[in-house]
Design an enzyme around this catalytic site. Sequence first.
Site, PDB file in Angstrom:
ATOM      1  N   SER A   1       9.652  10.729  50.272  1.00  0.00           N
ATOM      2  CA  SER A   1       8.846   9.533  50.468  1.00  0.00           C
ATOM      3  C   SER A   1       7.578   9.900  51.239  1.00  0.00           C
ATOM      4  O   SER A   1       6.781  10.702  50.771  1.00  0.00           O
ATOM      5  CB  SER A   1       9.672   8.454  51.163  1.00  0.00           C
ATOM      6  OG  SER A   1       9.049   7.200  51.053  1.00  0.00           O
TER       7      SER A   1
ATOM      8  N   ASP B   1      11.685   2.904  41.182  1.00  0.00           N
ATOM      9  CA  ASP B   1      11.330   3.009  42.595  1.00  0.00           C
ATOM     10  C   ASP B   1      10.321   1.939  42.985  1.00  0.00           C
ATOM     11  O   ASP B   1       9.263   1.802  42.367  1.00  0.00           O
ATOM     12  CB  ASP B   1      10.740   4.398  42.874  1.00  0.00           C
ATOM     13  CG  ASP B   1      10.720   4.739  44.347  1.00  0.00           C
ATOM     14  OD1 ASP B   1      10.556   3.814  45.170  1.00  0.00           O
ATOM     15  OD2 ASP B   1      10.863   5.920  44.685  1.00  0.00           O
TER      16      ASP B   1
ATOM     17  N   HIS C   1      14.220   4.018  44.760  1.00  0.00           N
ATOM     18  CA  HIS C   1      13.769   4.899  45.828  1.00  0.00           C
ATOM     19  C   HIS C   1      14.913   5.678  46.462  1.00  0.00           C
ATOM     20  O   HIS C   1      14.747   6.835  46.827  1.00  0.00           O
ATOM     21  CB  HIS C   1      13.062   4.056  46.890  1.00  0.00           C
ATOM     22  CG  HIS C   1      12.227   4.854  47.838  1.00  0.00           C
ATOM     23  ND1 HIS C   1      11.131   5.580  47.431  1.00  0.00           N
ATOM     24  CD2 HIS C   1      12.314   5.046  49.187  1.00  0.00           C
ATOM     25  CE1 HIS C   1      10.572   6.167  48.482  1.00  0.00           C
ATOM     26  NE2 HIS C   1      11.281   5.863  49.559  1.00  0.00           N
TER      27      HIS C   1
END
Length: 691
Positions: free
Chosen positions: A543, A628, A663
């Site tokens: 991330s 995501d 995600h």
Amino acid sequence: MKGFQWPEGVPPPTVKKQPKEFIAHDDKRIDDYYWLNQRENPEVLYYLKAENTYLDTLMSGTKELREKLFLEMKSRIKEKDESLPYKDNGYWYYSRFEEGKQYPVFCRKKESLEAPEQIMLDQNLMATGFQYYSVGRRVVSDNNELLAFTVDSVGRRIYTLQFKNLITGVIYPEIITNVEGGNIAWAADNKTIFYVKKDVVTLLGYQIWRHELGTDAAKDVMVYEEKDNRFYTGVYRTKSKKYVSIYSSMNQVSTEYRLLEAAHPTGEFKIFEPREENFQYSIEHYNNKFYVLTDWKAPNYRLMETPEEKTGKNNWKEVIAHRKNVFISDMLVFKGHLVLSEMKDALNQLRVINFTDKKDYYITFPEAVFTSFPNVNPDYNTNILRFSYTSMTTPASIYDFDMDTRQRVLKKQTEVLGGFKKDEYTSERLWAVARDGVKIPVSIVYKKGVKKDGSNPLLLYAYGSYGASMSPSFNSNVISLLDRGFIYAIAHVRGGQEMGRQWYDQGHMFHKKNTFYDFIDCGEFLIKENYTTKEHLYANGGSAGGLLMGAIVNLRPDLWHGVIADVPFVDVITTMSDPSIPLTTGEYKEWGNPAQKEEYLYMKSYSPYDNVEKKAYPHMLVTTGLHDSQVQYFEPAKWVAKLRELKTDNNKLFFKINMEAGHGGASGRFDYLKDKAWQYAFLLALEGKVE
């Protein structure tokens, strides 16, 4: 490479260039792969599947190793396991896993642990027919009869809110869509619930609604709307149960709370203290007053108190003063004690203060590198603190601690099967010196007997954003690397808050490059200290930590033999210039607002996608999820395409796309291990260790 040969003659996927021009502040950017953001375009889906096929083909020789790693990691998990029960309002609550099943079963027992079990939700049954399934928040009404819960069956973190009668077992037909998964709160009347509505485009929670059970959701009442799209908003019930609270928060910049007595759900929420720029606070209700944890004239936070009826900060009185070398991260209030979580020298410590005699002490721990934090503590009227403890060699442990006698009882330690023995491993705290002279903490673990002769493969992990501190904790999956000679290290780089608020301030906005330089300098330090060499040094982050990976391969591609970038945020300028993309507006104070020229130019100077050049890059594995919501799949897709176009080396570049997840990756506890097995196989193949 000895021990493993990559298949030859297999060309990587190609993708067409379709230039799109962006102009801002008289600066022109050409994005050849912008069109990959068309999620439903068959050509895009074809390309993503082609990348997965290429990965499968090139890593076909690791199939047995991946299966071995998966079974190895799975074997360490106690498949039939149960969480430690906690008591709340007359019931003991816990979750349990059944052997061979992916998801938890949520249960409770009335008054005694010897009472019959009541299954509230069986996520295994609920997930039947879904590729992805996540149960979010679960909240029981005051009369213990009703359960409100949220579910996401796509992975995009857009939840639905549902209700179950725990007496009859009936799930009510009413379903409320497009809600935040972790933000629901019952009023005291056992029929009114507050929830957060999401904007389906930006995915920001921005409205608080009131719903009465048994009525049409179309008749729900909006009680608050957040007008500033830089703020996140949520709702919860205070621990004292007296209030429903709405909070608005701009990360590390500003907060604001609104309160409503839970006994009067149709009343009006009142502001606790109005928001200001660079002013944060959190609150805890206790008897006839509030405790306030705030950075008001205190960067590392201080503790205040104020009368229940006079919440304005002109009434606040200091309880715990600000300290330059200690960051107060959290507070927990009991009838006779106050517990503070304090971060010092990258270690989270628990401080207990007695309300009666005002004396305080820190809970002591035997290891030099550890993590401690409060566990579930719903009961005010107790002198028992339940806390968690872990280290890089100690599995997650939960203790009940008597705050008066200081006696502790180990209630549960996560069982690690598969032959794990704690005394076969050792952990250390190192201090790397960054280029500007600042000392960076590094937590490290390895198997005893490892020689510091530079021959060891080493995986260095970091995050370094949003003020999130990466505490050293136990990870049973890492054992598969440690047992194969790897060293695992966490670089506590600036951008987190491991060393206090200034650690964050020195690692975001116009100081963001410190995060990248710190990580590089930690890598150099580990080489200098003979833990590894460039030929065996690997990096990993996800991330915002994936942005870190993108930056360090641009800045020092020669330093790393291989890099794993999970769901990486790499297209900084384009994403932050589009307010319709989830999370953009709420992060202007983290990265910058491209509408401001100075901020635009600084972001452009490090944005990984904008700084890919014609040069040699290390071996790389990039991952994403098609659904995501945090970092859209097309950011890493574009980045990989541009890397393929410009890189001058013959090193491997793989792109793994989970076509069914978001995600956080796979939702099941075992499916996640398959993803991890891919990553470890990639590292071990680069080391020639596939046996």
